[in-house]
Design a protein around this motif. Structure first.
Motif, PDB file in Angstrom:
ATOM      1  N   HIS A 179       0.668  -1.173  -0.039  1.00  0.00           N
ATOM      2  CA  HIS A 179      -0.018  -0.029  -0.125  1.00  0.00           C
ATOM      3  C   HIS A 179       0.762   1.418  -0.032  1.00  0.00           C
ATOM      4  O   HIS A 179       0.657   2.069  -0.960  1.00  0.00           O
ATOM      5  N   SER A 180       1.867   1.445   1.024  1.00  0.00           N
ATOM      6  CA  SER A 180       2.667   2.526   1.047  1.00  0.00           C
ATOM      7  C   SER A 180       3.800   2.569   0.289  1.00  0.00           C
ATOM      8  O   SER A 180       4.557   3.636   0.054  1.00  0.00           O
ATOM      9  N   GLN A 181       4.237   1.728  -0.251  1.00  0.00           N
ATOM     10  CA  GLN A 181       5.407   1.265  -0.926  1.00  0.00           C
ATOM     11  C   GLN A 181       6.884   1.551  -0.285  1.00  0.00           C
ATOM     12  O   GLN A 181       7.868   2.213  -1.021  1.00  0.00           O
ATOM     13  N   GLN A 182       6.572   1.294   1.095  1.00  0.00           N
ATOM     14  CA  GLN A 182       7.832   1.665   1.878  1.00  0.00           C
ATOM     15  C   GLN A 182       8.106   0.492   2.376  1.00  0.00           C
ATOM     16  O   GLN A 182       7.441  -0.454   2.721  1.00  0.00           O
ATOM     17  N   TRP A 183       9.680   0.248   2.568  1.00  0.00           N
ATOM     18  CA  TRP A 183      10.322  -0.811   3.204  1.00  0.00           C
ATOM     19  C   TRP A 183      10.113  -0.809   4.821  1.00  0.00           C
ATOM     20  O   TRP A 183      10.007   0.577   5.286  1.00  0.00           O
ATOM     21  N   GLU A 184       9.565  -1.575   5.536  1.00  0.00           N
ATOM     22  CA  GLU A 184       9.347  -1.656   6.849  1.00  0.00           C
ATOM     23  C   GLU A 184       9.638  -3.064   7.538  1.00  0.00           C
ATOM     24  O   GLU A 184       9.248  -3.964   6.706  1.00  0.00           O
ATOM     25  N   THR A 185       9.625  -3.272   8.718  1.00  0.00           N
ATOM     26  CA  THR A 185       9.438  -4.585   9.483  1.00  0.00           C
ATOM     27  C   THR A 185       8.063  -5.086   9.116  1.00  0.00           C
ATOM     28  O   THR A 185       7.077  -4.167   9.215  1.00  0.00           O
ATOM     29  N   PRO A 186       7.647  -6.174   8.887  1.00  0.00           N
ATOM     30  CA  PRO A 186       6.417  -6.808   8.732  1.00  0.00           C
ATOM     31  C   PRO A 186       5.512  -6.441   9.843  1.00  0.00           C
ATOM     32  O   PRO A 186       5.888  -6.560  10.769  1.00  0.00           O
ATOM     33  N   HIS A 187       4.370  -6.197   9.503  1.00  0.00           N
ATOM     34  CA  HIS A 187       3.310  -5.951  10.508  1.00  0.00           C
ATOM     35  C   HIS A 187       2.162  -6.797  10.393  1.00  0.00           C
ATOM     36  O   HIS A 187       1.652  -7.080   8.826  1.00  0.00           O
ATOM     37  N   PRO A 188       1.266  -7.222  11.246  1.00  0.00           N
ATOM     38  CA  PRO A 188       0.168  -7.766  11.077  1.00  0.00           C
ATOM     39  C   PRO A 188      -0.779  -6.954  10.129  1.00  0.00           C
ATOM     40  O   PRO A 188      -1.099  -5.519  10.266  1.00  0.00           O
TER      41      PRO A 188
END
Length: 346
Positions: free
Chosen positions: A121-130
């Motif tokens: 959705h955001s096209q941002q890298w991040e630590t996976p979230h539920p």
């Protein structure tokens, strides 16, 4: 009674009085200076460092001040100090599935390891979230830290963790060549080893020793707060989530004594971890001011590790050298106090 006898009695009384005065003076001299009774004890609050790959190094401490702002957001993986292994997916993966596939530990040997997902959705890298979906992943392991450079054994462990995760999410990893990355790790470690700096001053009592409460009281007046470890205090940074500006430590056994007010301290250490603190906070100037203020208030003298008083001229030279160090770190995009520098020099 003869005048001779009377004289002997008076002389004896004077000697006894002198001895009593001497004993009283000696007792006071050797009794540790105590904190004033009105001073309130410190209460727990020092903020934890902002979450990072090396979260296990976080150290909770305490504070008498109001709670500070929330920690900064976790910095992401960066090719400057991490090995990056992209993981292509056959189909988007949910955050729940990604978390279930995570390895049980976030380290490969002594190096921090992490997996990030590209949020669909955001096209941002991040630590996976539920509740989120991810179109691809990337795994990373840190090239170097204060333990040393990433070695072949640690790299092999990294590859196994990446492959296991990729298999669990139906992905295909693209892992860089080990020899190239290990060589890059050694180069980064060589640079970091040559540009690391951890400074310390020793403050020694001139005459009467100090009790732990006496030290804590004077340090608290300068903004220090108690740490999680007995005998440790820190001066918090003004930046949310940042490491403390300065550390202050003294004998742990004295801090843990049954009656700390009777424990005698004759020295304490004031320290600065240079790469961990933003230069804009002028930590070395604060260190000098703090050392001078404590010495003046507690009747102490600032010395080096060998017990020799530190002259202002020597401190000026150290300050000039630090400015050059800061410039070098800036030139490598590893500015002191930045998330990358804090990870590398940890």
């Amino acid at each position: 009674m003869s005048s001779f006898t009377l004289g002997l009695i008076l002389l004896g009384a004077m000697v006894l009085a002198a001895l009593a005065a001497w004993n009283t003076w000696t007792s006071r001299r050797h009794t540790p200076r105590r904190a004033q009774a009105a001073a309130p004890p410190p209460v727990p609050v020092e903020p934890r460092l902002g979450p990072a790959l090396d979260a296990e190094r976080q150290e909770p401490v305490f504070d008498v001040a109001p709670p500070l702002p929330l920690p900064e957001r976790k910095p992401g993986l960066d090719a400057l100090i991490d090995v990056l292994a992209p993981i292509a997916l056959e189909a988007p993966v949910s955050g729940e599935a990604a978390l279930a596939a995570m390895p049980p530990t976030r380290r490969a040997g002594s190096k921090p390891f992490a997996i990030e997902g590209l949020n669909a959705h955001s096209q941002q890298w991040e630590t996976p979230h539920p509740g989120q979906r991810y179109g691809s992943f990337q795994a990373g392991v840190q090239l170097a830290n204060r333990v040393g450079a990433l070695n072949e054994i640690e790299y092999s462990e990294f590859v196994m963790k990446v492959q296991a995760f990729a298999d669990a999410v139906n992905g295909t990893p693209d892992v860089p060549e080990m020899l190239d990355e290990v060589a890059r790790a050694r180069e980064l470690d060589q640079f970091a080893s040559g540009h690391d700096a951890q400074l310390s001053f020793t403050l020694r009592a001139r005459q009467a020793a100090w009790s732990p409460g006496y030290v804590q009281q004077h340090a608290a007046r300068l903004g220090f707060v108690a740490g999680a470890l007995p005998g440790r205090m820190v001066l918090p940074s003004a930046t949310p989530g940042a490491p403390p500006l300065l550390g202050l430590s003294f004998d742990t056994q004295a801090a843990l004594a049954d009656d700390p007010e009777q424990a005698a301290l004759r020295q304490l250490s004031l320290s600065l971890d240079v790469p961990q603190v933003d230069r804009r906070e002028q930590p070395f100037a604060r260190m000098r001011e703090t050392a001078d203020a404590l010495a003046a208030a507690m009747d102490g003298v600032v010395t080096d590790d060998n017990g020799q008083p530190i002259q202002p001229q020597a401190l000026d030279v150290i300050g000039a050298d630090l400015e050059q160090l800061y410039d070098t770190l800036d030139s490598r995009d590893l500015a002191a106090g930045s998330p990358l520098a804090r990870r590398l020099f940890s």
